[in-house]
Design a protein around this motif. Structure first.
Motif, short mmCIF file in Angstrom:
data_model
loop_
_atom_site.label_atom_id
_atom_site.label_comp_id
_atom_site.label_asym_id
_atom_site.label_seq_id
_atom_site.Cartn_x
_atom_site.Cartn_y
_atom_site.Cartn_z
N ILE A 1 0.83 -1.21 0.00
CA ILE A 1 0.00 0.00 0.00
C ILE A 1 0.87 1.26 0.00
O ILE A 1 0.61 2.20 -0.74
CB ILE A 1 -0.98 -0.01 1.19
CG1 ILE A 1 -2.04 -1.10 0.95
CG2 ILE A 1 -1.65 1.35 1.37
CD1 ILE A 1 -2.95 -1.35 2.14
N SER A 2 1.94 1.27 0.81
CA SER A 2 2.84 2.43 0.85
C SER A 2 3.50 2.66 -0.50
O SER A 2 3.57 3.79 -0.98
CB SER A 2 3.90 2.23 1.92
OG SER A 2 3.32 2.16 3.18
N PRO B 1 12.62 9.07 5.69
CA PRO B 1 11.51 8.15 5.91
C PRO B 1 11.92 6.95 6.75
O PRO B 1 13.10 6.59 6.83
CB PRO B 1 11.15 7.71 4.49
CG PRO B 1 12.43 7.81 3.74
CD PRO B 1 13.17 8.98 4.35
N THR B 2 10.94 6.33 7.38
CA THR B 2 11.18 5.07 8.08
C THR B 2 10.91 3.93 7.10
O THR B 2 10.16 4.08 6.14
CB THR B 2 10.27 4.93 9.31
OG1 THR B 2 8.91 5.03 8.89
CG2 THR B 2 10.58 5.99 10.34
N MET B 3 11.55 2.79 7.33
CA MET B 3 11.36 1.64 6.45
C MET B 3 10.51 0.60 7.15
O MET B 3 10.65 0.44 8.36
CB MET B 3 12.70 1.01 6.09
CG MET B 3 13.53 1.84 5.17
SD MET B 3 15.00 0.91 4.70
CE MET B 3 15.92 2.13 3.83
N PRO B 4 9.67 -0.14 6.52
CA PRO B 4 9.34 -0.10 5.10
C PRO B 4 8.17 0.83 4.81
O PRO B 4 7.68 0.85 3.70
CB PRO B 4 8.96 -1.54 4.80
CG PRO B 4 8.29 -2.01 6.05
CD PRO B 4 9.03 -1.30 7.17
N ASN B 5 7.71 1.60 5.79
CA ASN B 5 6.58 2.49 5.58
C ASN B 5 7.06 3.93 5.44
O ASN B 5 7.17 4.64 6.44
CB ASN B 5 5.59 2.37 6.75
CG ASN B 5 4.38 3.25 6.56
OD1 ASN B 5 4.20 3.88 5.52
ND2 ASN B 5 3.55 3.31 7.57
N PRO B 6 7.35 4.37 4.22
CA PRO B 6 7.93 5.70 4.03
C PRO B 6 6.95 6.85 4.24
O PRO B 6 7.33 8.00 4.12
CB PRO B 6 8.42 5.65 2.59
CG PRO B 6 7.58 4.62 1.94
CD PRO B 6 7.24 3.62 2.99
N THR B 7 5.70 6.54 4.58
CA THR B 7 4.77 7.64 4.85
C THR B 7 4.97 8.21 6.25
O THR B 7 4.39 9.22 6.59
CB THR B 7 3.30 7.18 4.68
OG1 THR B 7 3.06 6.08 5.56
CG2 THR B 7 3.03 6.77 3.24
N VAL C 1 11.18 1.60 0.11
CA VAL C 1 10.00 0.73 0.18
C VAL C 1 10.40 -0.74 0.28
O VAL C 1 9.75 -1.52 0.96
CB VAL C 1 9.08 0.98 -1.03
CG1 VAL C 1 7.98 -0.07 -1.12
CG2 VAL C 1 8.46 2.37 -0.94
N SER C 2 11.51 -1.11 -0.36
CA SER C 2 11.94 -2.51 -0.32
C SER C 2 12.71 -2.83 0.96
O SER C 2 13.15 -3.96 1.14
CB SER C 2 12.83 -2.81 -1.53
OG SER C 2 14.10 -2.20 -1.40
N GLY C 3 12.89 -1.85 1.82
CA GLY C 3 13.65 -2.09 3.05
C GLY C 3 15.13 -2.26 2.78
O GLY C 3 15.84 -2.90 3.54
#
Length: 107
Positions: free
Chosen positions: A15-16, A67-73, A100-102
């Motif tokens: 989703i992110s 951003p934080t991984m894996p949720n860059p929002t 997004v891929s961590g």
């Protein structure tokens, strides 16, 4: 789309990445460039996105969204002096894929 949206761990990543891909494709991204910054401590580099450039009292600073991984929002908006920011050599799209891929997709 529906199947991926139901798998617990995959769901949040999917989703992110879908949301970010849509933003980048539509040209609405406020990310100017992908950079490396020394964060969260000296000697450690994090990837970030320059979102603004400001000048305060003669000092040129940039706002970098890390951003934080894996949720860059979610992430951190940090101020750095321009000379503390290193160019990553990646496009914004490549850096988003990395986040997004961590870190599994290294460009």
């Amino acid at each position: 789309d529906e199947l991926l949206s139901r798998i617990p761990l995959v769901k949040s990543i999917y989703i992110s990445s879908k949301q970010l891909t849509n933003v980048l494709r539509d040209g609405k991204s406020s990310y100017h460039r992908a950079v490396f910054v020394e964060w969260p401590r000296q000697g450690v580099r994090a990837i970030g996105f320059v979102t603004a450039e400001v000048e305060r009292k003669g000092e040129k600073m940039v706002v970098v969204y890390v951003p934080t991984m894996p949720n860059p929002t979610s992430g951190f908006a940090l101020f750095f002096h321009e000379d503390e920011v290193l160019e990553s050599g990646m496009t914004v799209e490549e850096a988003v894929k990395f986040v997004v891929s961590g870190g599994m997709v290294v460009i």
